[in-house]
Design a protein around this motif. Sequence first.
Motif, PDB file in Angstrom:
ATOM      1  N   PHE A 149     117.831 -51.330 -59.253  1.00  0.00           N
ATOM      2  CA  PHE A 149     118.773 -52.511 -59.184  1.00  0.00           C
ATOM      3  C   PHE A 149     118.744 -52.950 -57.945  1.00  0.00           C
ATOM      4  CE2 PHE A 149     119.843 -49.354 -62.407  1.00  0.00           C
ATOM      5  CZ  PHE A 149     120.281 -50.094 -63.727  1.00  0.00           C
ATOM      6  N   LEU A 150     118.975 -54.240 -57.885  1.00  0.00           N
ATOM      7  CA  LEU A 150     119.504 -54.940 -56.518  1.00  0.00           C
ATOM      8  C   LEU A 150     120.815 -55.247 -56.829  1.00  0.00           C
ATOM      9  CD1 LEU A 150     118.562 -56.140 -53.666  1.00  0.00           C
ATOM     10  CD2 LEU A 150     117.997 -58.136 -55.017  1.00  0.00           C
ATOM     11  N   LEU A 151     121.626 -54.794 -55.927  1.00  0.00           N
ATOM     12  CA  LEU A 151     123.231 -55.040 -56.189  1.00  0.00           C
ATOM     13  C   LEU A 151     123.451 -56.826 -55.375  1.00  0.00           C
ATOM     14  CD1 LEU A 151     124.844 -51.915 -54.809  1.00  0.00           C
ATOM     15  CD2 LEU A 151     124.663 -52.972 -56.966  1.00  0.00           C
ATOM     16  N   LYS A 152     124.457 -57.366 -55.741  1.00  0.00           N
ATOM     17  CA  LYS A 152     124.668 -58.617 -55.152  1.00  0.00           C
ATOM     18  C   LYS A 152     125.008 -58.435 -53.575  1.00  0.00           C
ATOM     19  CE  LYS A 152     126.184 -60.876 -59.340  1.00  0.00           C
ATOM     20  NZ  LYS A 152     127.193 -61.360 -60.243  1.00  0.00           N
ATOM     21  N   LYS A 153     124.995 -59.481 -52.924  1.00  0.00           N
ATOM     22  CA  LYS A 153     124.980 -59.319 -51.666  1.00  0.00           C
ATOM     23  C   LYS A 153     126.407 -58.957 -51.240  1.00  0.00           C
ATOM     24  CE  LYS A 153     122.699 -60.608 -47.766  1.00  0.00           C
ATOM     25  NZ  LYS A 153     121.199 -60.059 -47.591  1.00  0.00           N
ATOM     26  N   GLU A 154     127.247 -59.097 -51.802  1.00  0.00           N
ATOM     27  CA  GLU A 154     128.647 -58.866 -51.344  1.00  0.00           C
ATOM     28  C   GLU A 154     128.882 -57.299 -51.889  1.00  0.00           C
ATOM     29  OE1 GLU A 154     129.173 -61.016 -55.289  1.00  0.00           O
ATOM     30  OE2 GLU A 154     128.179 -61.236 -53.321  1.00  0.00           O
ATOM     31  N   GLN A 155     128.117 -56.897 -52.624  1.00  0.00           N
ATOM     32  CA  GLN A 155     128.443 -55.392 -53.019  1.00  0.00           C
ATOM     33  C   GLN A 155     127.302 -54.570 -52.341  1.00  0.00           C
ATOM     34  OE1 GLN A 155     130.818 -54.515 -55.000  1.00  0.00           O
ATOM     35  NE2 GLN A 155     131.243 -56.434 -55.364  1.00  0.00           N
ATOM     36  N   GLN A 156     126.488 -55.075 -51.421  1.00  0.00           N
ATOM     37  CA  GLN A 156     125.462 -54.041 -50.595  1.00  0.00           C
ATOM     38  C   GLN A 156     126.276 -53.643 -49.560  1.00  0.00           C
ATOM     39  OE1 GLN A 156     121.897 -56.429 -49.798  1.00  0.00           O
ATOM     40  NE2 GLN A 156     121.788 -57.050 -51.680  1.00  0.00           N
ATOM     41  N   PRO A 157     125.819 -52.369 -49.255  1.00  0.00           N
ATOM     42  CA  PRO A 157     126.523 -51.692 -47.980  1.00  0.00           C
ATOM     43  C   PRO A 157     126.157 -52.302 -46.770  1.00  0.00           C
ATOM     44  CG  PRO A 157     124.658 -50.324 -48.778  1.00  0.00           C
ATOM     45  CD  PRO A 157     124.951 -51.482 -50.011  1.00  0.00           C
ATOM     46  N   LEU A 158     127.209 -52.141 -45.848  1.00  0.00           N
ATOM     47  CA  LEU A 158     126.889 -52.680 -44.489  1.00  0.00           C
ATOM     48  C   LEU A 158     125.881 -51.753 -43.765  1.00  0.00           C
ATOM     49  CD1 LEU A 158     130.560 -53.242 -43.275  1.00  0.00           C
ATOM     50  CD2 LEU A 158     128.795 -54.905 -43.909  1.00  0.00           C
ATOM     51  N   THR A 159     125.050 -52.650 -43.020  1.00  0.00           N
ATOM     52  CA  THR A 159     123.879 -51.976 -42.188  1.00  0.00           C
ATOM     53  C   THR A 159     124.166 -52.696 -40.840  1.00  0.00           C
ATOM     54  OG1 THR A 159     122.298 -53.966 -42.710  1.00  0.00           O
ATOM     55  CG2 THR A 159     122.471 -51.928 -44.277  1.00  0.00           C
ATOM     56  N   ALA A 160     123.378 -51.888 -39.736  1.00  0.00           N
ATOM     57  CA  ALA A 160     123.466 -52.545 -38.414  1.00  0.00           C
ATOM     58  C   ALA A 160     122.853 -53.864 -38.494  1.00  0.00           C
ATOM     59  CB  ALA A 160     122.548 -51.457 -37.590  1.00  0.00           C
ATOM     60  N   LYS A 161     121.789 -54.058 -39.189  1.00  0.00           N
ATOM     61  CA  LYS A 161     121.178 -55.564 -39.250  1.00  0.00           C
ATOM     62  C   LYS A 161     122.264 -56.530 -39.718  1.00  0.00           C
ATOM     63  CE  LYS A 161     117.205 -57.858 -41.016  1.00  0.00           C
ATOM     64  NZ  LYS A 161     115.889 -58.092 -41.737  1.00  0.00           N
ATOM     65  N   SER A 162     122.726 -56.173 -40.597  1.00  0.00           N
ATOM     66  CA  SER A 162     123.950 -57.361 -41.233  1.00  0.00           C
ATOM     67  C   SER A 162     124.943 -57.567 -40.304  1.00  0.00           C
ATOM     68  CB  SER A 162     124.315 -56.813 -42.679  1.00  0.00           C
ATOM     69  OG  SER A 162     125.038 -55.622 -42.497  1.00  0.00           O
ATOM     70  N   LEU A 163     125.192 -56.572 -39.262  1.00  0.00           N
ATOM     71  CA  LEU A 163     126.480 -56.620 -38.536  1.00  0.00           C
ATOM     72  C   LEU A 163     125.760 -57.154 -37.054  1.00  0.00           C
ATOM     73  CD1 LEU A 163     128.189 -53.355 -38.967  1.00  0.00           C
ATOM     74  CD2 LEU A 163     128.759 -55.717 -39.830  1.00  0.00           C
ATOM     75  N   GLY A 164     124.663 -57.278 -37.138  1.00  0.00           N
ATOM     76  CA  GLY A 164     123.824 -57.819 -35.543  1.00  0.00           C
ATOM     77  C   GLY A 164     123.942 -57.005 -34.862  1.00  0.00           C
ATOM     78  N   TRP A 165     123.838 -55.198 -34.894  1.00  0.00           N
ATOM     79  CA  TRP A 165     123.760 -54.405 -34.196  1.00  0.00           C
ATOM     80  C   TRP A 165     122.048 -54.239 -33.917  1.00  0.00           C
ATOM     81  CZ3 TRP A 165     128.069 -50.719 -36.238  1.00  0.00           C
ATOM     82  CH2 TRP A 165     129.189 -51.312 -36.076  1.00  0.00           C
ATOM     83  N   ALA A 166     121.827 -53.940 -32.424  1.00  0.00           N
ATOM     84  CA  ALA A 166     120.377 -53.347 -32.145  1.00  0.00           C
ATOM     85  C   ALA A 166     120.492 -51.947 -32.042  1.00  0.00           C
ATOM     86  CB  ALA A 166     120.057 -54.047 -30.966  1.00  0.00           C
ATOM     87  N   VAL A 167     119.953 -51.084 -32.731  1.00  0.00           N
ATOM     88  CA  VAL A 167     119.817 -49.810 -32.584  1.00  0.00           C
ATOM     89  C   VAL A 167     118.455 -49.382 -32.418  1.00  0.00           C
ATOM     90  CG1 VAL A 167     121.472 -49.511 -34.375  1.00  0.00           C
ATOM     91  CG2 VAL A 167     119.214 -49.553 -35.151  1.00  0.00           C
ATOM     92  N   GLN A 168     118.224 -48.078 -31.812  1.00  0.00           N
ATOM     93  CA  GLN A 168     117.092 -47.482 -31.190  1.00  0.00           C
ATOM     94  C   GLN A 168     116.371 -47.029 -32.531  1.00  0.00           C
ATOM     95  OE1 GLN A 168     115.657 -47.649 -28.300  1.00  0.00           O
ATOM     96  NE2 GLN A 168     117.229 -49.013 -27.828  1.00  0.00           N
ATOM     97  N   PRO A 169     115.291 -46.751 -32.694  1.00  0.00           N
ATOM     98  CA  PRO A 169     114.306 -46.144 -33.791  1.00  0.00           C
ATOM     99  C   PRO A 169     114.975 -44.920 -33.698  1.00  0.00           C
ATOM    100  CG  PRO A 169     112.801 -46.712 -31.961  1.00  0.00           C
ATOM    101  CD  PRO A 169     114.087 -47.705 -31.770  1.00  0.00           C
ATOM    102  N   GLU A 170     114.901 -44.082 -34.680  1.00  0.00           N
ATOM    103  CA  GLU A 170     115.047 -42.520 -34.808  1.00  0.00           C
ATOM    104  C   GLU A 170     114.007 -41.782 -35.373  1.00  0.00           C
ATOM    105  OE1 GLU A 170     118.673 -39.729 -36.081  1.00  0.00           O
ATOM    106  OE2 GLU A 170     118.711 -41.937 -36.659  1.00  0.00           O
ATOM    107  N   ARG A 171     113.635 -40.615 -35.197  1.00  0.00           N
ATOM    108  CA  ARG A 171     112.908 -39.740 -35.525  1.00  0.00           C
ATOM    109  C   ARG A 171     113.384 -38.701 -36.647  1.00  0.00           C
ATOM    110  NH1 ARG A 171     109.366 -37.148 -30.868  1.00  0.00           N
ATOM    111  NH2 ARG A 171     111.511 -36.842 -30.323  1.00  0.00           N
ATOM    112  N   GLU A 172     112.638 -38.363 -37.445  1.00  0.00           N
ATOM    113  CA  GLU A 172     113.165 -37.272 -38.423  1.00  0.00           C
ATOM    114  C   GLU A 172     113.505 -35.929 -37.696  1.00  0.00           C
ATOM    115  OE1 GLU A 172     110.842 -35.643 -41.444  1.00  0.00           O
ATOM    116  OE2 GLU A 172     108.942 -36.318 -40.496  1.00  0.00           O
ATOM    117  N   PRO A 173     114.762 -35.254 -38.259  1.00  0.00           N
ATOM    118  CA  PRO A 173     114.892 -34.053 -37.572  1.00  0.00           C
ATOM    119  C   PRO A 173     113.556 -33.062 -37.753  1.00  0.00           C
ATOM    120  CG  PRO A 173     116.881 -34.700 -38.857  1.00  0.00           C
ATOM    121  CD  PRO A 173     115.548 -35.794 -39.061  1.00  0.00           C
TER     122      PRO A 173
END
Length: 232
Positions: A149-173
């Motif tokens: 399923f693909l949710l409608k745009k307004e129902q999708q959870p917020l992400t750093a990209k959608s908020l315009g935040w720059a985040v550093q890549p993270e490695r798995e524990p």
Amino acid sequence: MSLLPLWAEVTLRTLSAVCILFVMTKILGKRQISQLSLFEYITGISIGNIAAYISLDTDNDWYLGLLAMSVWVIVSVGMEFATLKSKWVRDIVDGKGTVLVEKGAILEKNMAKERVTLDEFMEKMRSKSIHALADVEFAVMESNGDITFLLKKEQQPLTAKSLGWAVQPEREPQSIVMDGIIINDALRRAGFDEVWLRKQLAAKGVQLEEVYLAQVDDAGVITIQTGERSIP
């Protein structure tokens, strides 16, 4: 005529069939265990039936069953290589996805084509934590029978990209201790050594032998799970 008693011959044949199945499953790969195409499903059933034949059909030579299993494995591996190289073969063997919801509307013809009832569709929605059809923009029945399923745009959870935040890549524990044993490869991948690990354990008052699982994240924070408690 077998020199072994019947019960011993059946036991030996069964153990041999289990070992052969294990080896052949390793050859076929993990995909046979996780997501089966139609051809792989047929292969799995056939090989299982042949293994049962090897175990119980004491009137015939066991090597004929082994030959039949080998042919199935060769055909299956060959088909997998063919699907990797040819989209035409892939479409025939694996099938194509079918769109069930497009632009928020259910496509009844496609639902009937795939013989999916509304009850089954709604059950699959709920299993993906979706409770309202109005929230769904797009849905596809994949070739393995799952529905995505693909949710409608307004129902999708917020992400750093959608908020315009720059985040550093993270490695798995990295799991650096399991069952009281240091996993040196994982420790090196995390950028640490055994001396550092033992200092961390000493600082938390834990003996290596007590550690059931220890993981270290990208920031160098270690979490420890003993048989009785979790130590952050």
